[in-house]
Design an enzyme around this catalytic site. Sequence first.
Site, short mmCIF file in Angstrom:
data_model
loop_
_atom_site.label_atom_id
_atom_site.label_comp_id
_atom_site.label_asym_id
_atom_site.label_seq_id
_atom_site.Cartn_x
_atom_site.Cartn_y
_atom_site.Cartn_z
N GLY A 172 2.15 -7.35 -7.57
CA GLY A 172 2.76 -7.84 -6.33
C GLY A 172 1.70 -8.06 -5.26
O GLY A 172 0.78 -7.28 -5.13
N VAL A 182 -16.41 -11.40 -2.09
CA VAL A 182 -17.21 -12.62 -2.31
C VAL A 182 -18.46 -12.62 -1.43
O VAL A 182 -19.58 -12.81 -1.92
CB VAL A 182 -16.35 -13.89 -2.04
CG1 VAL A 182 -17.21 -15.15 -2.02
CG2 VAL A 182 -15.23 -14.00 -3.08
N ARG A 205 3.17 -11.35 -12.25
CA ARG A 205 3.58 -10.17 -13.02
C ARG A 205 3.30 -10.52 -14.48
O ARG A 205 3.88 -11.48 -14.99
CB ARG A 205 5.08 -9.91 -12.85
CG ARG A 205 5.49 -9.60 -11.43
CD ARG A 205 5.30 -8.15 -11.12
NE ARG A 205 5.76 -7.82 -9.76
CZ ARG A 205 5.26 -6.84 -9.05
NH1 ARG A 205 4.28 -6.09 -9.53
NH2 ARG A 205 5.73 -6.57 -7.86
N ASP A 259 -1.09 0.35 -8.94
CA ASP A 259 -1.29 1.23 -10.10
C ASP A 259 -1.14 0.49 -11.44
O ASP A 259 -1.91 0.74 -12.37
CB ASP A 259 -0.39 2.46 -10.03
CG ASP A 259 1.09 2.11 -9.93
OD1 ASP A 259 1.41 0.94 -9.60
OD2 ASP A 259 1.93 3.00 -10.17
N GLY A 260 -0.19 -0.42 -11.53
CA GLY A 260 0.00 -1.18 -12.78
C GLY A 260 -1.23 -2.01 -13.11
O GLY A 260 -1.68 -2.09 -14.27
N THR A 313 -1.32 -2.56 -2.11
CA THR A 313 0.12 -2.66 -2.38
C THR A 313 0.90 -2.15 -1.18
O THR A 313 0.48 -1.17 -0.54
CB THR A 313 0.53 -1.84 -3.63
OG1 THR A 313 1.96 -1.61 -3.59
CG2 THR A 313 -0.14 -0.48 -3.72
N ASP A 357 3.55 -0.65 -1.35
CA ASP A 357 4.23 0.60 -1.74
C ASP A 357 3.43 1.86 -1.42
O ASP A 357 3.99 2.94 -1.33
CB ASP A 357 4.53 0.59 -3.25
CG ASP A 357 5.62 -0.39 -3.62
OD1 ASP A 357 6.21 -1.00 -2.70
OD2 ASP A 357 5.89 -0.56 -4.83
N ASP A 411 1.72 3.64 -3.30
CA ASP A 411 2.02 4.67 -4.31
C ASP A 411 0.86 4.86 -5.30
O ASP A 411 1.07 5.12 -6.48
CB ASP A 411 3.30 4.29 -5.07
CG ASP A 411 3.22 2.91 -5.70
OD1 ASP A 411 2.26 2.16 -5.41
OD2 ASP A 411 4.12 2.56 -6.49
N MET A 467 11.42 -2.13 0.61
CA MET A 467 10.90 -2.08 -0.76
C MET A 467 10.34 -0.70 -1.10
O MET A 467 10.20 0.15 -0.22
CB MET A 467 9.84 -3.15 -0.96
CG MET A 467 10.42 -4.50 -1.29
SD MET A 467 9.11 -5.60 -1.80
CE MET A 467 10.08 -6.89 -2.57
N GLY A 468 9.95 -0.55 -2.32
CA GLY A 468 9.42 0.72 -2.82
C GLY A 468 10.06 0.94 -4.17
O GLY A 468 11.05 1.65 -4.30
N ARG A 469 9.46 0.28 -5.17
CA ARG A 469 10.09 0.21 -6.49
C ARG A 469 10.42 1.58 -7.08
O ARG A 469 11.48 1.80 -7.63
CB ARG A 469 9.18 -0.55 -7.45
CG ARG A 469 9.85 -0.82 -8.77
CD ARG A 469 9.04 -1.62 -9.72
NE ARG A 469 7.67 -1.79 -9.31
CZ ARG A 469 6.94 -2.84 -9.64
NH1 ARG A 469 7.47 -3.80 -10.32
NH2 ARG A 469 5.67 -2.91 -9.27
N GLY A 506 12.09 6.18 14.25
CA GLY A 506 13.00 7.21 14.76
C GLY A 506 14.36 7.06 14.12
O GLY A 506 15.40 7.31 14.75
N ALA A 507 14.38 6.66 12.85
CA ALA A 507 15.65 6.48 12.14
C ALA A 507 16.38 7.81 12.04
O ALA A 507 15.75 8.86 11.89
CB ALA A 507 15.39 5.91 10.75
N GLU A 508 17.69 7.75 12.11
CA GLU A 508 18.49 8.97 12.03
C GLU A 508 18.42 9.59 10.63
O GLU A 508 18.44 10.81 10.47
CB GLU A 508 19.95 8.68 12.39
CG GLU A 508 20.24 8.68 13.89
CD GLU A 508 19.63 7.51 14.64
OE1 GLU A 508 19.28 6.50 14.00
OE2 GLU A 508 19.50 7.62 15.87
N ARG A 539 6.43 -8.28 2.24
CA ARG A 539 5.19 -8.52 1.47
C ARG A 539 4.31 -9.61 2.08
O ARG A 539 3.17 -9.80 1.65
CB ARG A 539 5.56 -8.89 0.03
CG ARG A 539 6.01 -7.72 -0.83
CD ARG A 539 5.11 -7.55 -2.04
NE ARG A 539 5.13 -8.71 -2.88
CZ ARG A 539 5.83 -8.82 -4.01
NH1 ARG A 539 6.57 -7.80 -4.42
NH2 ARG A 539 5.78 -9.91 -4.72
O1 F6P Z 1 5.06 -3.27 -6.11
C1 F6P Z 1 5.36 -3.83 -4.90
C2 F6P Z 1 6.77 -4.32 -4.84
O2 F6P Z 1 6.86 -5.00 -3.64
C3 F6P Z 1 7.87 -3.24 -4.96
O3 F6P Z 1 8.08 -2.52 -3.78
C4 F6P Z 1 9.04 -4.07 -5.37
O4 F6P Z 1 10.02 -3.31 -6.01
C5 F6P Z 1 8.41 -5.06 -6.29
O5 F6P Z 1 7.08 -5.21 -5.87
C6 F6P Z 1 9.10 -6.40 -6.35
O6 F6P Z 1 8.48 -7.17 -7.30
P1 F6P Z 1 8.72 -8.71 -7.53
O7 F6P Z 1 8.05 -9.44 -6.41
O8 F6P Z 1 8.09 -9.00 -8.84
O9 F6P Z 1 10.20 -8.94 -7.50
#
Ligand code: F6P
Length: 322
Positions: free
Chosen positions: A13, A26, A74, A105-106, A128, A130, A132, A172-174, A188-190, A255
């Site tokens: 992503g 570069v 992907r 990470d992938g 990323t 995420d 993560d 997001m956040g797979r 400041g979300a509840e 994104r």
């Molecule tokens: O890995 C980043 C991410 O934005 C995730 O948070 C989300 O679930 C995923 O990519 C969405 O992927 P795609 O753009 O392939 O639908």
Amino acid sequence: MNMKRIAVITAGGDAPGMNAAIRSVVRTALFNGLEVMGVERGYTGLIEGKMRSLDIRSVSGIINRGGTMLRTARCEEIKTNQGIQKAARTLRTHKIDGFVVIGGDGSFRGASELYEVSHVPVIGVPATIDNDVFGTDTTIGFDTAVNTALFTIDRIRDTATSHERVFIVEVMGRKRGFLALAVGFAEGAEFILVPEIKFNLASICRKIKLGRKNGKTSEIVVMAESAGDSSLIAEQIRKRTEYDVRLTVLGHALRGGPPTAQSRILANQFGALAVHFLLEGAEKSMIGIRGQEIVRADLDDSWTRKKDLDMQIYRLAEILSF
Ligand code: F6P
């Protein structure tokens, strides 16, 4: 080994700041007398042998642009032995002595497996939204995504308050809740719903009702996409509280967009250091930032180990929101 030519790729992503990272790789490489090849369309392009030479002007005017000029994809094939073999062949054909992989990470898993077959030194640059990736406090693009979410939720808050509504905002956040936690804390979300922490809808609804009794006029619930089915959660909160509930899914909007100063600065530093690590003879590493320090981290840890969510921040967010 005498390093002459390196390749750079963006994979998985996209994340705001990837372009700035490409530019940094570069220009640092050219400054140090190396040739640079850019792989197009992520690992799919690498498998298909799609590379082009990048000169100093090829990366002009991109530091401020979201997305990636090299494109990304992907790629399922890179998860197979055949895909790795094909990708390794491309690196050999183009006489690549070092490889910089900008991604999450992938992408680093693919990079690591590719190294085992090709023995071309590889450096991971974590990018990323995420955040993560184990081994680094933060990743290129994360800060931008947090700020993009805040920009929109600030506006949602206005209308939520006017209409006395509960808003569920899905980010997001797979698999992980780093983005939701940072956004929820800064907004400041509840309530903040993340996959790492079990939540109880009955208790959330009780708290919403109590808050209203104590003068609250609206609530923002920030949830990670991986924390559950957002429309179901919205429906259940509506049923249990009988308040007006709305759902906004921010999705891919997070994104894109121009990278923030933090994402650009990180990209500039990470990209340059990736090239320096290659020149110093690093074989397989990742760049990371811990505290204020930019460090060399383990590439395999980045995708095999699980980064902890900051529970102190989560608890403080709870305390501060009521
Ligand atoms: O890995 C980043 C991410 O934005 C995730 O948070 C989300 O679930 C995923 O990519 C969405 O992927 P795609 O753009 O392939 O639908």
